[in-house]
Design a protein around this motif. Structure first.
Motif, PDB file in Angstrom:
ATOM      1  N   PRO A 268      15.207   2.154   7.667  1.00  0.00           N
ATOM      2  CA  PRO A 268      14.773   3.162   6.806  1.00  0.00           C
ATOM      3  C   PRO A 268      14.013   2.676   5.349  1.00  0.00           C
ATOM      4  O   PRO A 268      13.066   3.198   5.042  1.00  0.00           O
ATOM      5  CB  PRO A 268      16.264   3.805   6.122  1.00  0.00           C
ATOM      6  N   MET A 269      14.503   1.691   5.031  1.00  0.00           N
ATOM      7  CA  MET A 269      13.721   0.844   3.958  1.00  0.00           C
ATOM      8  C   MET A 269      12.283   0.632   4.220  1.00  0.00           C
ATOM      9  O   MET A 269      11.443   0.720   3.403  1.00  0.00           O
ATOM     10  CB  MET A 269      14.526  -0.190   3.090  1.00  0.00           C
ATOM     11  N   SER A 270      12.136  -0.179   5.465  1.00  0.00           N
ATOM     12  CA  SER A 270      10.917  -0.606   5.884  1.00  0.00           C
ATOM     13  C   SER A 270       9.976   0.834   5.928  1.00  0.00           C
ATOM     14  O   SER A 270       8.836   0.775   5.607  1.00  0.00           O
ATOM     15  CB  SER A 270      10.881  -1.128   7.341  1.00  0.00           C
ATOM     16  N   ARG A 271      10.432   1.727   6.522  1.00  0.00           N
ATOM     17  CA  ARG A 271       9.728   3.020   6.747  1.00  0.00           C
ATOM     18  C   ARG A 271       9.498   3.633   5.226  1.00  0.00           C
ATOM     19  O   ARG A 271       8.210   4.151   5.039  1.00  0.00           O
ATOM     20  CB  ARG A 271      10.427   4.266   7.245  1.00  0.00           C
ATOM     21  N   ARG A 272      10.304   3.427   4.267  1.00  0.00           N
ATOM     22  CA  ARG A 272       9.883   3.896   2.921  1.00  0.00           C
ATOM     23  C   ARG A 272       8.646   2.956   2.337  1.00  0.00           C
ATOM     24  O   ARG A 272       7.689   3.614   1.604  1.00  0.00           O
ATOM     25  CB  ARG A 272      11.121   3.889   2.104  1.00  0.00           C
TER      26      ARG A 272
ATOM     27  N   ARG B  23       1.438   3.447   2.696  1.00  0.00           N
ATOM     28  CA  ARG B  23       0.289   2.616   3.271  1.00  0.00           C
ATOM     29  C   ARG B  23      -0.873   3.525   3.974  1.00  0.00           C
ATOM     30  O   ARG B  23      -0.339   4.383   4.547  1.00  0.00           O
ATOM     31  CB  ARG B  23       0.690   1.446   4.276  1.00  0.00           C
ATOM     32  N   LYS B  24      -2.149   3.260   3.777  1.00  0.00           N
ATOM     33  CA  LYS B  24      -3.242   3.971   4.322  1.00  0.00           C
ATOM     34  C   LYS B  24      -3.424   3.594   5.772  1.00  0.00           C
ATOM     35  O   LYS B  24      -3.773   4.237   6.853  1.00  0.00           O
ATOM     36  CB  LYS B  24      -4.555   3.826   3.538  1.00  0.00           C
ATOM     37  N   VAL B  25      -3.122   1.998   6.182  1.00  0.00           N
ATOM     38  CA  VAL B  25      -3.336   1.641   7.463  1.00  0.00           C
ATOM     39  C   VAL B  25      -1.938   0.961   7.745  1.00  0.00           C
ATOM     40  O   VAL B  25      -1.491   0.254   7.019  1.00  0.00           O
ATOM     41  CB  VAL B  25      -4.134   0.612   7.478  1.00  0.00           C
ATOM     42  N   PRO B  26      -1.124   1.498   8.873  1.00  0.00           N
ATOM     43  CA  PRO B  26       0.044   0.866   9.279  1.00  0.00           C
ATOM     44  C   PRO B  26      -0.035  -0.493   9.546  1.00  0.00           C
ATOM     45  O   PRO B  26      -0.993  -1.094  10.109  1.00  0.00           O
ATOM     46  CB  PRO B  26       0.417   1.709  10.489  1.00  0.00           C
TER      47      PRO B  26
ATOM     48  N   CYS C  12       6.683  -8.719   3.331  1.00  0.00           N
ATOM     49  CA  CYS C  12       5.735  -8.506   4.198  1.00  0.00           C
ATOM     50  C   CYS C  12       5.116  -6.971   4.153  1.00  0.00           C
ATOM     51  O   CYS C  12       3.837  -6.762   4.201  1.00  0.00           O
ATOM     52  CB  CYS C  12       6.025  -8.753   5.504  1.00  0.00           C
ATOM     53  N   LEU C  13       5.852  -6.121   3.742  1.00  0.00           N
ATOM     54  CA  LEU C  13       5.387  -5.004   3.976  1.00  0.00           C
ATOM     55  C   LEU C  13       4.950  -4.404   2.412  1.00  0.00           C
ATOM     56  O   LEU C  13       3.596  -3.915   2.325  1.00  0.00           O
ATOM     57  CB  LEU C  13       6.612  -3.723   4.271  1.00  0.00           C
ATOM     58  N   ALA C  14       5.584  -4.355   1.218  1.00  0.00           N
ATOM     59  CA  ALA C  14       5.247  -4.086  -0.107  1.00  0.00           C
ATOM     60  C   ALA C  14       4.139  -5.150  -0.308  1.00  0.00           C
ATOM     61  O   ALA C  14       3.263  -4.806  -1.090  1.00  0.00           O
ATOM     62  CB  ALA C  14       6.431  -3.966  -0.720  1.00  0.00           C
ATOM     63  N   GLY C  15       4.409  -6.433  -0.185  1.00  0.00           N
ATOM     64  CA  GLY C  15       3.432  -7.365  -0.770  1.00  0.00           C
ATOM     65  C   GLY C  15       2.256  -7.701   0.210  1.00  0.00           C
ATOM     66  O   GLY C  15       1.578  -8.525  -0.211  1.00  0.00           O
TER      67      GLY C  15
END
Length: 168
Positions: free
Chosen positions: A119-123, A128-131, A88-91
């Protein structure tokens, strides 16, 4: 076991199921798992390199000779431990899209939700330019309740929760 890494949880699952397919996109981790299983002569676990966010398509004549793994698989249980934030975050896949894949995979699933403060999600979100404001425990629960019965849940840490989801 989606996101199996080196197979630690696959080995636990193999104690309770006849066979386990351990999937990970990291070829090095899968190779390490394969070598360990080969040396131990353990054939209950099948380690495979696969990116579930970009799986191999159906192949062969008219795409019907060799179906994709997701079309062939019909497991009793699928585990998705420490996977959602990568997809979801990286992809950049919406939580609902991820849960649709989970629902298509198995009637019962164990999903580890990794929160945005992990911590991994934050990394993963750092570049990302847009949160991603739509990635939260609340949005996960709302999307899960539309697709599943939540059989149970347990907190693993302050930023991670395990959910037993039943389709239908």
């Amino acid at each position: 076991d989606v996101g199996a890494n080196t197979g630690v949880f696959s080995e636990i699952l193999a104690k309770h199921f006849k066979s386990v397919v351990a999937l990970d996109h990291d070829a090095g981790a899968v190779d390490a798992m394969y070598r360990r299983l080969r040396d131990a002569a353990d054939s209950r676990i099948v380690p495979l390199v696969l990116d579930v966010a970009d799986p191999s398509p159906d192949r062969g004549w008219r795409g019907k000779e060799r179906r994709s793994l997701l079309h062939r698989a019909n497991p009793d249980l699928a585990t998705w431990l420490a996977v959602i934030h990568h997809i979801c975050l990286a992809g950049e896949v919406p939580i609902g899209g991820f849960l649709d894949l989970v629902a298509e995979t198995s009637p019962h699933s164990i999903v580890e939700f990794v929160g945005p403060d992990d911590p991994m999600s934050r990394r993963l979100m750092a570049t990302r330019k847009v949160p991603r404001r739509d990635y939260s425990r609340e949005s996960f629960l709302a999307a899960a309740e539309q697709r599943f019965t939540i059989v149970g849940s347990t907190a693993v840490s302050a930023t991670r929760d395990l959910f037993h989801l039943r389709r239908g």
